[in-house]
Design a protein around this motif. Structure first.
Motif, mmCIF file in Angstrom:
data_model
loop_
_atom_site.group_PDB
_atom_site.id
_atom_site.type_symbol
_atom_site.label_atom_id
_atom_site.label_comp_id
_atom_site.label_asym_id
_atom_site.label_seq_id
_atom_site.Cartn_x
_atom_site.Cartn_y
_atom_site.Cartn_z
ATOM 1 N N LEU A 49 -17.132 -24.807 -29.762
ATOM 2 C CA LEU A 49 -16.342 -25.593 -28.812
ATOM 3 C C LEU A 49 -15.487 -24.652 -27.980
ATOM 4 O O LEU A 49 -14.932 -23.674 -28.493
ATOM 5 C CB LEU A 49 -15.438 -26.583 -29.543
ATOM 6 N N ASN A 50 -15.355 -24.945 -26.687
ATOM 7 C CA ASN A 50 -14.482 -24.111 -25.873
ATOM 8 C C ASN A 50 -13.075 -24.678 -25.769
ATOM 9 O O ASN A 50 -12.244 -24.157 -25.023
ATOM 10 C CB ASN A 50 -15.082 -23.863 -24.477
ATOM 11 N N THR A 51 -12.799 -25.727 -26.526
ATOM 12 C CA THR A 51 -11.437 -26.220 -26.689
ATOM 13 C C THR A 51 -10.989 -25.909 -28.114
ATOM 14 O O THR A 51 -11.742 -26.119 -29.063
ATOM 15 C CB THR A 51 -11.351 -27.738 -26.440
ATOM 16 N N PRO A 52 -9.768 -25.401 -28.278
ATOM 17 C CA PRO A 52 -9.305 -25.024 -29.624
ATOM 18 C C PRO A 52 -8.953 -26.247 -30.459
ATOM 19 O O PRO A 52 -8.862 -27.375 -29.954
ATOM 20 C CB PRO A 52 -8.063 -24.171 -29.329
ATOM 21 N N GLY A 53 -8.729 -26.008 -31.747
ATOM 22 C CA GLY A 53 -8.460 -27.097 -32.681
ATOM 23 C C GLY A 53 -7.323 -28.008 -32.260
ATOM 24 O O GLY A 53 -7.361 -29.216 -32.517
ATOM 25 N N ASP A 64 -4.890 -24.440 -34.875
ATOM 26 C CA ASP A 64 -4.703 -24.604 -33.438
ATOM 27 C C ASP A 64 -5.643 -23.736 -32.625
ATOM 28 O O ASP A 64 -6.076 -24.121 -31.537
ATOM 29 C CB ASP A 64 -3.249 -24.290 -33.044
ATOM 30 N N ASP A 65 -5.961 -22.548 -33.146
ATOM 31 C CA ASP A 65 -6.795 -21.608 -32.398
ATOM 32 C C ASP A 65 -8.227 -21.550 -32.920
ATOM 33 O O ASP A 65 -8.954 -20.587 -32.667
ATOM 34 C CB ASP A 65 -6.168 -20.211 -32.422
ATOM 35 N N PRO A 185 -20.178 -22.032 -7.355
ATOM 36 C CA PRO A 185 -18.724 -21.992 -7.142
ATOM 37 C C PRO A 185 -17.963 -22.716 -8.250
ATOM 38 O O PRO A 185 -17.674 -23.910 -8.161
ATOM 39 C CB PRO A 185 -18.547 -22.699 -5.789
ATOM 40 N N VAL A 186 -17.662 -21.982 -9.319
ATOM 41 C CA VAL A 186 -16.998 -22.550 -10.496
ATOM 42 C C VAL A 186 -15.679 -21.822 -10.709
ATOM 43 O O VAL A 186 -15.601 -20.599 -10.577
ATOM 44 C CB VAL A 186 -17.883 -22.418 -11.749
ATOM 45 N N GLY A 187 -14.644 -22.568 -11.049
ATOM 46 C CA GLY A 187 -13.333 -21.980 -11.249
ATOM 47 C C GLY A 187 -13.274 -21.035 -12.432
ATOM 48 O O GLY A 187 -13.994 -21.197 -13.419
ATOM 49 N N ARG A 188 -12.403 -20.021 -12.327
ATOM 50 C CA ARG A 188 -12.176 -19.082 -13.433
ATOM 51 C C ARG A 188 -10.811 -19.352 -14.047
ATOM 52 O O ARG A 188 -9.818 -19.530 -13.332
ATOM 53 C CB ARG A 188 -12.232 -17.636 -12.932
ATOM 54 N N LEU A 189 -10.765 -19.387 -15.384
ATOM 55 C CA LEU A 189 -9.495 -19.528 -16.090
ATOM 56 C C LEU A 189 -9.026 -18.146 -16.553
ATOM 57 O O LEU A 189 -9.662 -17.541 -17.422
ATOM 58 C CB LEU A 189 -9.646 -20.442 -17.315
ATOM 59 N N PRO A 190 -7.945 -17.627 -15.982
ATOM 60 C CA PRO A 190 -7.428 -16.338 -16.449
ATOM 61 C C PRO A 190 -6.796 -16.503 -17.828
ATOM 62 O O PRO A 190 -5.801 -17.202 -17.991
ATOM 63 C CB PRO A 190 -6.371 -15.983 -15.389
ATOM 64 N N SER A 191 -7.413 -15.889 -18.823
ATOM 65 C CA SER A 191 -6.980 -16.140 -20.192
ATOM 66 C C SER A 191 -7.184 -14.889 -21.032
ATOM 67 O O SER A 191 -8.170 -14.161 -20.825
ATOM 68 C CB SER A 191 -7.786 -17.302 -20.772
ATOM 69 N N PRO A 192 -6.239 -14.588 -21.946
ATOM 70 C CA PRO A 192 -5.003 -15.327 -22.217
ATOM 71 C C PRO A 192 -3.979 -15.154 -21.095
ATOM 72 O O PRO A 192 -4.105 -14.251 -20.274
ATOM 73 C CB PRO A 192 -4.505 -14.697 -23.528
ATOM 74 N N TYR A 193 -2.960 -16.004 -21.122
ATOM 75 C CA TYR A 193 -1.954 -15.998 -20.061
ATOM 76 C C TYR A 193 -0.599 -16.354 -20.665
ATOM 77 O O TYR A 193 -0.472 -17.353 -21.381
ATOM 78 C CB TYR A 193 -2.342 -17.002 -18.966
ATOM 79 N N ARG A 194 0.361 -15.525 -20.429
ATOM 80 C CA ARG A 194 1.728 -15.745 -20.891
ATOM 81 C C ARG A 194 1.792 -16.087 -22.386
ATOM 82 O O ARG A 194 2.471 -17.007 -22.818
ATOM 83 C CB ARG A 194 2.440 -16.803 -20.034
ATOM 84 N N GLY A 195 1.027 -15.334 -23.157
ATOM 85 C CA GLY A 195 1.112 -15.427 -24.608
ATOM 86 C C GLY A 195 0.222 -16.448 -25.270
ATOM 87 O O GLY A 195 0.225 -16.561 -26.502
ATOM 88 N N ARG A 196 -0.570 -17.214 -24.491
ATOM 89 C CA ARG A 196 -1.449 -18.233 -25.082
ATOM 90 C C ARG A 196 -2.767 -18.259 -24.334
ATOM 91 O O ARG A 196 -2.872 -17.774 -23.200
ATOM 92 C CB ARG A 196 -0.822 -19.637 -25.011
ATOM 93 N N GLN A 197 -3.765 -18.887 -24.963
ATOM 94 C CA GLN A 197 -4.990 -19.158 -24.228
ATOM 95 C C GLN A 197 -4.679 -20.127 -23.079
ATOM 96 O O GLN A 197 -3.918 -21.078 -23.238
ATOM 97 C CB GLN A 197 -6.045 -19.765 -25.154
ATOM 98 N N MET A 198 -5.278 -19.878 -21.931
ATOM 99 C CA MET A 198 -4.996 -20.709 -20.759
ATOM 100 C C MET A 198 -5.319 -22.180 -21.016
ATOM 101 O O MET A 198 -4.617 -23.076 -20.551
ATOM 102 C CB MET A 198 -5.789 -20.197 -19.559
#
Length: 396
Positions: A49-53, A64-65, A185-198
């Motif tokens: 899954l690309n969404t965390p717990g 959570d991760d 043309p698909v968006g990119r999520l800059p991750s990790p970001y500010r201490g967490r996964q985006m």
């Protein structure tokens, strides 16, 4: 057979609907043409899954991760189904309204229901271009690709750079395969970001709570942004530097020669523009909520990277022996009356309510909000639908 309500489909949306109906004491049956979680069984071997717990509470306890692997997702769906009135191997082939509800034609005979919830999924049938059948190489789709070993030796062309495309390309490259990636043309999520996964920040910021009316039509039609489970956000530029050959969109074919447009630079730029918007969206939420988190760190600049700009791609010259089509999916709603579907075959509805009284959908993208087709959003949507079913049955 007659029942108050029928739920069609025993994937996560159908199981969420069943749980919500049971909580209200509503008699119902869940009809599943194949197995519980059938679409999830079709994922590739390394799928996670690309969404965390923290975004998948309906699947049960998880860190959570945690990015849950395919077989564990299926096991957890089967555990949910154990407490639901599911009948597997019962395919629904047609639905017709009648004075006191609906008649569903099934592989096990007709079923009469006073209400119906359609939860057959919005993305379970691959979209393929008409010229695919003429190409002289082994071809797979997002539902048939399992591992690099399932393709003959040689280079592989992955068509489509959405979530699935970049994950399949990464899977192939990790196995030592030369990969060509036809971009989109698909968006990119800059991750990790500010201490967490985006992806976690987006949940905190209300990204998944956006309503369809909150965003332009183009945003609703756009594919989900690129995500690799648990790792740094995928970046087409870095993939190119790592050896993936980036091209534009495949637009046609003549024998072994594919026609390719000149969109590769624009596709990469579209991904970067989305990354800028994602950072700004999250930054604004952090400020609004007064959160004490690390400051944003600039990403390492990527000044140059190779792309393939030729307008033709000869599969033989490139040594391509296999293609994996990651060009999008559509729902399997052909058994519904035509008046319930738009000209693309997608369901017509308002917040899940169809044009026929007593009929609802569940699990569609943007059904009620951006997260409607995610594990995170399905239980809340199911509760709304179940309440509407309850009111309908009470008024009948």
């Amino acid at each position: 057979m007659s029942v108050d309500c029928v739920v069609v489909g025993a994937g996560p949306a159908g199981l969420a609907a069943s749980a919500a109906l049971s909580a209200r004491g509503i008699e119902h049956q869940v009809l599943e043409g194949s197995e519980v979680g059938a679409s999830w069984r079709q994922r590739w071997d390394s799928f996670r899954l690309n969404t965390p717990g923290l975004l998948n509470p309906m699947l049960g306890p998880a860190a959570d991760d945690e990015y849950t692997p395919r077989d564990e997702v299926v096991r957890r769906l089967e555990a949910l189904a154990a407490s639901c009135p599911v009948r597997t191997g019962v395919a629904v082939t047609a639905l017709a309204p009648r004075m006191d509800g609906f008649v569903l034609e099934t592989s096990d005979g007709p079923v009469h229901a006073r209400a119906v919830v359609v939860a057959t999924g919005a993305e379970n049938t691959p979209r393929l271009p008409s010229f695919a059948a003429e190409l002289p190489v082994v071809q797979q789709t997002t539902t048939t690709y399992r591992s690099p070993d399932g393709l003959p030796p040689g280079s592989v062309l992955v068509v489509g750079s959405g979530q699935t495309g970049v994950q399949v390309a990464t899977d192939l490259q990790a196995a030592g395969r030369r990969v060509l990636l036809a971009t989109s043309p698909v968006g990119r999520l800059p991750s990790p970001y500010r201490g967490r996964q985006m992806i976690a920040w987006l949940a905190v910021s209300g990204f998944f709570d956006q309503r369809a009316t909150d965003v332009p039509d183009a945003v609703r039609r756009a594919p989900n942004p690129m995500v690799v489970p648990g790792g740094p956000g995928p970046d087409l530029r870095r993939m190119a530097l790592d050896g993936v050959v980036l091209t534009g969109r495949v637009t046609g074919a003549d024998g072994s020669r594919l026609r390719v447009d000149d969109s590769v630079a624009a596709n990469i730029a579209a991904g970067e523009a989305f990354a800028v918007r994602a950072r700004a969206f999250v930054d604004a939420a952090i400020d609004r909520l007064g959160l004490d988190v690390p400051p944003a760190e600039p990403e390492e600049p990527i000044a140059s990277y190779p792309v393939r700009e030729a307008s033709e791609l000869d599969l033989r010259d490139e040594g391509v022996t296999g293609i994996v089509w990651c060009t999008g999916m559509r729902g399997s709603h052909g058994w519904l009356p035509p008046g319930l579907l738009d000209d693309r075959g997608a369901p017509l509805h308002v917040d899940g309510a169809a044009g026929l009284p007593g009929l609802w959908f569940a699990g569609l993208r943007w059904m009620r909000r951006r997260g409607s087709s995610n594990f995170e959003g399905m239980p809340a949507d199911a509760a709304v639908v179940a309440s509407a079913v309850e009111a309908h049955l009470s008024a009948a």
